[in-house]
Design a protein around this motif. Structure first.
Motif, PDB file in Angstrom:
ATOM      1  N   ASP A 115       0.741  -1.157  -0.109  1.00 28.25           N
ATOM      2  CA  ASP A 115       0.115   0.044   0.008  1.00 28.25           C
ATOM      3  C   ASP A 115       0.930   1.519   0.004  1.00 28.25           C
ATOM      4  N   PHE A 116       2.128   1.070   0.458  1.00 26.66           N
ATOM      5  CA  PHE A 116       2.896   2.294   0.591  1.00 26.66           C
ATOM      6  C   PHE A 116       4.235   2.197  -0.187  1.00 26.66           C
ATOM      7  N   VAL A 117       4.962   1.163  -0.230  1.00 24.40           N
ATOM      8  CA  VAL A 117       6.097   0.929  -1.066  1.00 24.40           C
ATOM      9  C   VAL A 117       5.761   0.441  -2.455  1.00 24.40           C
ATOM     10  N   LYS A 118       5.906   1.170  -3.375  1.00 25.06           N
ATOM     11  CA  LYS A 118       5.536   0.775  -4.842  1.00 25.06           C
ATOM     12  C   LYS A 118       6.683   0.199  -5.536  1.00 25.06           C
ATOM     13  N   ARG A 119       8.178   0.376  -5.146  1.00 30.23           N
ATOM     14  CA  ARG A 119       9.171  -0.029  -5.999  1.00 30.23           C
ATOM     15  C   ARG A 119       9.611  -1.337  -5.277  1.00 30.23           C
TER      16      ARG A 119
END
Length: 157
Positions: A115-119
């Motif tokens: 939900d927060f870290v997309k990489r």
């Protein structure tokens, strides 16, 4: 092609508050994801001092490094990233760096990290750091040989 290495060395830190929430930042350049605070090591700067400086510059938080949880290499950008786990010593979040869009403590877990870290490369670093397994870290001067700093594996909060 030059024979001189052109690697950039960067540091970041996983920092949690008393409630177990993780300090993450969003940068203007990567505003679609949250990541650990950190940045580039300056020439001649010890890694543990660099991570303290970068975290304070970006967030206003004072930390104490507990140990290195991983070393990562971005082959595309020639960046060696060293990730620390660190203790929040004092300070409240005061965004101080113009590169930082937002900084906050987030209730982060393996279940909600997407939900927060997309990489994916940031995600793996954070998950490794959350496990809290450390490797030794030393800073030496030579001529004469003097140990300036050692962070022992297994040092805990």
């Amino acid at each position: 092609m030059s024979d001189v290495p052109r690697h950039i060395v960067a540091v970041s830190a996983l920092i949690q508050n008393e409630a177990g929430h993780t300090l993450l930042v969003q940068t203007h350049n990567r505003s679609n994801t949250w990541e650990m605070p950190g940045g580039q090591v300056e020439e001649g700067e010890p890694l543990h001092e660099a991570v303290c400086r970068e975290v304070e510059e970006e967030t206003g938080i004072i930390i104490e490094p507990l140990g290195i949880t991983g070393v990562y290499f971005n082959q595309t950008s020639d960046i060696v990233s060293v990730v620390f786990r660190a203790h929040h010593v004092r300070g409240d979040i005061v965004k101080q760096d113009s590169e930082i869009k937002a900084a906050r403590f987030i209730e982060l877990s393996e279940a909600n990290i997407d939900d927060f870290v997309k990489r994916p490369h940031f995600k793996s670093r954070i998950l490794d750091a959350m496990q809290g397994r450390y490797i030794p870290y030393e800073v030496w001067e030579t001529k004469p040989y003097t140990l300036l700093e050692r962070i022992e594996p297994g040092k805990t909060l």
